[in-house]
Write a protein that holds these residues in place. Structure first.
Motif, PDB file in Angstrom:
ATOM      1  N   HIS A   1      26.474   2.398  43.875  1.00  0.00           N
ATOM      2  CA  HIS A   1      26.229   0.986  43.545  1.00  0.00           C
ATOM      3  C   HIS A   1      24.751   0.787  43.206  1.00  0.00           C
ATOM      4  CE1 HIS A   1      30.218  -0.432  44.752  1.00  0.00           C
ATOM      5  NE2 HIS A   1      30.175   0.591  45.579  1.00  0.00           N
ATOM      6  N   GLU A   2      24.418   1.097  41.979  1.00  0.00           N
ATOM      7  CA  GLU A   2      23.023   1.055  41.539  1.00  0.00           C
ATOM      8  C   GLU A   2      22.444  -0.352  41.492  1.00  0.00           C
ATOM      9  OE1 GLU A   2      22.401   3.353  38.040  1.00  0.00           O
ATOM     10  OE2 GLU A   2      23.301   5.144  38.933  1.00  0.00           O
ATOM     11  N   GLU A   3      23.290  -1.376  41.623  1.00  0.00           N
ATOM     12  CA  GLU A   3      22.771  -2.753  41.601  1.00  0.00           C
ATOM     13  C   GLU A   3      21.848  -3.041  42.784  1.00  0.00           C
ATOM     14  OE1 GLU A   3      27.018  -3.225  43.391  1.00  0.00           O
ATOM     15  OE2 GLU A   3      26.003  -1.912  41.963  1.00  0.00           O
ATOM     16  N   PHE A   4      21.855  -2.160  43.790  1.00  0.00           N
ATOM     17  CA  PHE A   4      20.967  -2.338  44.944  1.00  0.00           C
ATOM     18  C   PHE A   4      19.752  -1.413  44.899  1.00  0.00           C
ATOM     19  CE2 PHE A   4      25.145  -3.732  46.573  1.00  0.00           C
ATOM     20  CZ  PHE A   4      24.804  -5.000  46.997  1.00  0.00           C
ATOM     21  N   ALA A   5      19.639  -0.583  43.859  1.00  0.00           N
ATOM     22  CA  ALA A   5      18.592   0.442  43.778  1.00  0.00           C
ATOM     23  C   ALA A   5      17.181  -0.139  43.909  1.00  0.00           C
ATOM     24  CB  ALA A   5      18.712   1.230  42.477  1.00  0.00           C
ATOM     25  N   ASP A   6      16.984  -1.352  43.419  1.00  0.00           N
ATOM     26  CA  ASP A   6      15.651  -1.955  43.473  1.00  0.00           C
ATOM     27  C   ASP A   6      15.223  -2.332  44.896  1.00  0.00           C
ATOM     28  OD1 ASP A   6      17.744  -3.965  43.286  1.00  0.00           O
ATOM     29  OD2 ASP A   6      16.170  -5.456  43.017  1.00  0.00           O
ATOM     30  N   LEU A   7      16.144  -2.271  45.845  1.00  0.00           N
ATOM     31  CA  LEU A   7      15.841  -2.655  47.232  1.00  0.00           C
ATOM     32  C   LEU A   7      15.659  -1.469  48.165  1.00  0.00           C
ATOM     33  CD1 LEU A   7      18.549  -5.425  47.765  1.00  0.00           C
ATOM     34  CD2 LEU A   7      16.174  -5.724  47.095  1.00  0.00           C
ATOM     35  N   VAL A   8      15.892  -0.257  47.679  1.00  0.00           N
ATOM     36  CA  VAL A   8      15.978   0.913  48.552  1.00  0.00           C
ATOM     37  C   VAL A   8      14.626   1.595  48.734  1.00  0.00           C
ATOM     38  CG1 VAL A   8      17.092   3.151  48.889  1.00  0.00           C
ATOM     39  CG2 VAL A   8      18.380   1.260  47.884  1.00  0.00           C
ATOM     40  N   ASP A   9      14.279   1.830  49.995  1.00  0.00           N
ATOM     41  CA  ASP A   9      13.127   2.654  50.350  1.00  0.00           C
ATOM     42  C   ASP A   9      13.645   3.994  50.859  1.00  0.00           C
ATOM     43  OD1 ASP A   9      11.359   0.616  49.723  1.00  0.00           O
ATOM     44  OD2 ASP A   9      11.061  -0.012  51.790  1.00  0.00           O
ATOM     45  N   ASP A  10      12.875   5.043  50.640  1.00  0.00           N
ATOM     46  CA  ASP A  10      13.274   6.378  51.079  1.00  0.00           C
ATOM     47  C   ASP A  10      13.306   6.479  52.598  1.00  0.00           C
ATOM     48  OD1 ASP A  10      13.467   7.304  48.464  1.00  0.00           O
ATOM     49  OD2 ASP A  10      11.394   8.029  48.440  1.00  0.00           O
ATOM     50  N   VAL A  11      14.194   7.333  53.072  1.00  0.00           N
ATOM     51  CA  VAL A  11      14.215   7.697  54.486  1.00  0.00           C
ATOM     52  C   VAL A  11      13.125   8.751  54.647  1.00  0.00           C
ATOM     53  CG1 VAL A  11      15.550   8.719  56.351  1.00  0.00           C
ATOM     54  CG2 VAL A  11      16.683   7.241  54.677  1.00  0.00           C
ATOM     55  N   THR A  12      12.114   8.440  55.428  1.00  0.00           N
ATOM     56  CA  THR A  12      10.986   9.354  55.623  1.00  0.00           C
ATOM     57  C   THR A  12      10.966   9.843  57.075  1.00  0.00           C
ATOM     58  OG1 THR A  12       9.497   7.570  56.287  1.00  0.00           O
ATOM     59  CG2 THR A  12       9.622   8.075  53.915  1.00  0.00           C
ATOM     60  N   PRO A  13      10.251  10.931  57.339  1.00  0.00           N
ATOM     61  CA  PRO A  13      10.117  11.379  58.725  1.00  0.00           C
ATOM     62  C   PRO A  13       9.528  10.290  59.629  1.00  0.00           C
ATOM     63  CG  PRO A  13       9.415  13.121  57.249  1.00  0.00           C
ATOM     64  CD  PRO A  13       9.651  11.891  56.401  1.00  0.00           C
ATOM     65  N   ASP A  14       8.630   9.475  59.086  1.00  0.00           N
ATOM     66  CA  ASP A  14       8.030   8.380  59.853  1.00  0.00           C
ATOM     67  C   ASP A  14       9.092   7.361  60.277  1.00  0.00           C
ATOM     68  OD1 ASP A  14       5.781   6.933  60.958  1.00  0.00           O
ATOM     69  OD2 ASP A  14       6.027   5.532  59.280  1.00  0.00           O
ATOM     70  N   VAL A  15       9.994   7.027  59.359  1.00  0.00           N
ATOM     71  CA  VAL A  15      11.077   6.086  59.675  1.00  0.00           C
ATOM     72  C   VAL A  15      11.988   6.685  60.743  1.00  0.00           C
ATOM     73  CG1 VAL A  15      13.168   4.986  58.763  1.00  0.00           C
ATOM     74  CG2 VAL A  15      11.049   4.875  57.454  1.00  0.00           C
ATOM     75  N   LEU A  16      12.317   7.971  60.611  1.00  0.00           N
ATOM     76  CA  LEU A  16      13.199   8.611  61.592  1.00  0.00           C
ATOM     77  C   LEU A  16      12.564   8.670  62.977  1.00  0.00           C
ATOM     78  CD1 LEU A  16      14.665  11.471  59.380  1.00  0.00           C
ATOM     79  CD2 LEU A  16      15.749   9.299  60.016  1.00  0.00           C
ATOM     80  N   ARG A  17      11.269   8.969  63.035  1.00  0.00           N
ATOM     81  CA  ARG A  17      10.562   8.963  64.339  1.00  0.00           C
ATOM     82  C   ARG A  17      10.578   7.562  64.937  1.00  0.00           C
ATOM     83  NH1 ARG A  17       7.238  12.582  61.737  1.00  0.00           N
ATOM     84  NH2 ARG A  17       5.807  10.962  61.051  1.00  0.00           N
ATOM     85  N   TRP A  18      10.294   6.563  64.113  1.00  0.00           N
ATOM     86  CA  TRP A  18      10.309   5.181  64.569  1.00  0.00           C
ATOM     87  C   TRP A  18      11.688   4.810  65.111  1.00  0.00           C
ATOM     88  CZ3 TRP A  18      13.389   1.253  62.660  1.00  0.00           C
ATOM     89  CH2 TRP A  18      13.130  -0.019  63.186  1.00  0.00           C
ATOM     90  N   LEU A  19      12.734   5.179  64.406  1.00  0.00           N
ATOM     91  CA  LEU A  19      14.102   4.856  64.834  1.00  0.00           C
ATOM     92  C   LEU A  19      14.438   5.515  66.171  1.00  0.00           C
ATOM     93  CD1 LEU A  19      16.615   3.321  63.917  1.00  0.00           C
ATOM     94  CD2 LEU A  19      17.358   5.386  62.739  1.00  0.00           C
ATOM     95  N   ASP A  20      13.954   6.728  66.382  1.00  0.00           N
ATOM     96  CA  ASP A  20      14.198   7.425  67.658  1.00  0.00           C
ATOM     97  C   ASP A  20      13.500   6.757  68.830  1.00  0.00           C
ATOM     98  OD1 ASP A  20      15.877   9.351  66.668  1.00  0.00           O
ATOM     99  OD2 ASP A  20      14.301  10.852  66.401  1.00  0.00           O
ATOM    100  N   THR A  21      12.392   6.085  68.566  1.00  0.00           N
ATOM    101  CA  THR A  21      11.628   5.481  69.672  1.00  0.00           C
ATOM    102  C   THR A  21      11.861   3.976  69.820  1.00  0.00           C
ATOM    103  OG1 THR A  21       9.684   5.109  68.265  1.00  0.00           O
ATOM    104  CG2 THR A  21       9.790   7.201  69.472  1.00  0.00           C
ATOM    105  N   GLU A  22      12.473   3.353  68.808  1.00  0.00           N
ATOM    106  CA  GLU A  22      12.713   1.899  68.836  1.00  0.00           C
ATOM    107  C   GLU A  22      13.854   1.588  69.801  1.00  0.00           C
ATOM    108  OE1 GLU A  22      12.354  -2.156  67.694  1.00  0.00           O
ATOM    109  OE2 GLU A  22      11.007  -0.447  67.556  1.00  0.00           O
ATOM    110  N   PRO A  23      13.633   0.659  70.746  1.00  0.00           N
ATOM    111  CA  PRO A  23      14.720   0.297  71.653  1.00  0.00           C
ATOM    112  C   PRO A  23      15.899  -0.342  70.909  1.00  0.00           C
ATOM    113  CG  PRO A  23      12.669  -0.838  72.240  1.00  0.00           C
ATOM    114  CD  PRO A  23      12.414  -0.066  70.995  1.00  0.00           C
ATOM    115  N   ALA A  24      17.080  -0.064  71.381  1.00  0.00           N
ATOM    116  CA  ALA A  24      18.295  -0.589  70.734  1.00  0.00           C
ATOM    117  C   ALA A  24      18.404  -2.077  70.856  1.00  0.00           C
ATOM    118  CB  ALA A  24      19.526   0.067  71.341  1.00  0.00           C
TER     119      ALA A  24
END
Length: 112
Positions: A89-112
């Motif tokens: 669904h390329e109609e959302f392509a303009d909104l997408v940011d890459d999944v980076t190691p920084d995002v993954l580290r943040w997600l692991d430490t962010e409380p649910a």
């Protein structure tokens, strides 16, 4: 005479940081996220087995991403299903940011 089928409804359960899809008032599935500044990081999507094969995941994610667009946020597709949906669904392509190691580290430490 057959009963008319109920149209699934997608609701934003902001307090629980997820979007839910309901069928006949019963939660059939969800897509969960965490907000990171201007980004909405989607990390998990599931549909209950009783509702599998009905296209509910696609509808759920499409409505969730449309809501993200309307809110002015960006999408980070950590969830494999959301990432797969975005490739189709390329109609959302303009909104997408890459999944980076920084995002993954943040997600692991962010409380649910």
């Amino acid at each position: 005479m057959s009963q008319p089928s109920t149209v699934p409804v997608v609701e934003h359960a902001a307090a629980r940081k997820r979007y839910e899809i309901l069928v006949d008032g019963r939660r059939a599935g969800l897509t969960a996220y965490r907000d990171r500044g201007a980004q909405r990081v989607f990390y998990h999507t599931e549909i209950d087995d009783a509702f599998a094969g009905q296209g509910l995941a696609s509808r759920l994610v499409q409505e969730a991403l449309t809501d993200v667009r309307n809110s002015g946020k960006r999408i980070v597709p950590v969830c494999p299903y959301v990432a797969k949906f975005l490739k189709r669904h390329e109609e959302f392509a303009d909104l997408v940011d890459d999944v980076t190691p920084d995002v993954l580290r943040w997600l692991d430490t962010e409380p649910a």
